[in-house]
Enzyme design. Sequence first.
Site, PDB file in Angstrom:
ATOM      1  N   SER A   4       0.857  -1.182   0.000  1.00  0.00           N
ATOM      2  CA  SER A   4       0.000   0.000   0.000  1.00  0.00           C
ATOM      3  C   SER A   4       0.891   1.229   0.000  1.00  0.00           C
ATOM      4  O   SER A   4       2.045   1.169   0.475  1.00  0.00           O
ATOM      5  CB  SER A   4      -0.893   0.020   1.241  1.00  0.00           C
ATOM      6  N   TYR A  55      -0.953   0.497  10.322  1.00  0.00           N
ATOM      7  CA  TYR A  55      -0.941   0.083   8.915  1.00  0.00           C
ATOM      8  C   TYR A  55       0.366   0.453   8.217  1.00  0.00           C
ATOM      9  O   TYR A  55       0.956  -0.388   7.522  1.00  0.00           O
ATOM     10  CB  TYR A  55      -2.146   0.702   8.207  1.00  0.00           C
TER      11      TYR A  55
END
Length: 256
Positions: free
Chosen positions: A147, A160
């Site tokens: 990501s 994250y």
Amino acid sequence: MPDYPFALDKKVALVTGSGRGLGLEIALGLAAAGARVILNGRDQSRLDTARERFRAAGLDADIAVFDVADTDQATGLIDAAAETDAPIDILVNNVGQRDRRGFPDITAADLSRMLEVNLVAPYALAQSAATNLIRLGRPGRIINISSIGGRLAGPTDTAYPIVKAGLESMTRALAASLGPHQITVNAVAPGNFATETNSELVANDWYREYLQVRTSLGRWGRPEEIAGAAVYLASDAASYVTGQTIVVDGGLTAHL
């Protein structure tokens, strides 16, 4: 190199978390290039619906229901496939878990749980796939879905970026280890895609205007636009590419 270097004929691809969203689009792209695809998820009905998408496109897919966090079950499927005439040549580690809380709300236990799903499970699956490919003397492809969160951070989303940065580092480490066996390991880092998970943000005018200014292309990514990078990395066209992360974000990380 074949006349069509992106062809995946006679290849078998396992795409984790492919019942919907970007995982499903990646799976569809691999199948359209000729691969035999195994869809994975925890929800049988969702996977059945995903397979209908395949059939509507004139494609087909197998289904494997398991939770990647259950590494014994997940690696067992890979090991079992290696004993057939259709071992897994392409592994796409797509499953990811997100907890949108900041520091110090994210506890050490929360971070440990996310590491299990986002990093330890992909490692276990990659180890199983690679070990079998080496034993069989076959080249292979491992593709980790990271990501832009692995490169960018914010005060309200602490864990994250940590786990996705770890996944990109793991990609480089495994590429170094598996290169002598002609197994490439790469990653794809998606940006903002208009998936079901992001439906609330997609409907948010402020965020749409933000993307118009913040990205070079000035828009959300369409889910199907993620597939090309994965197909490329899985194919012979990328036979000399390993340890890399392809960012697919409409220019967000390159745009001031």
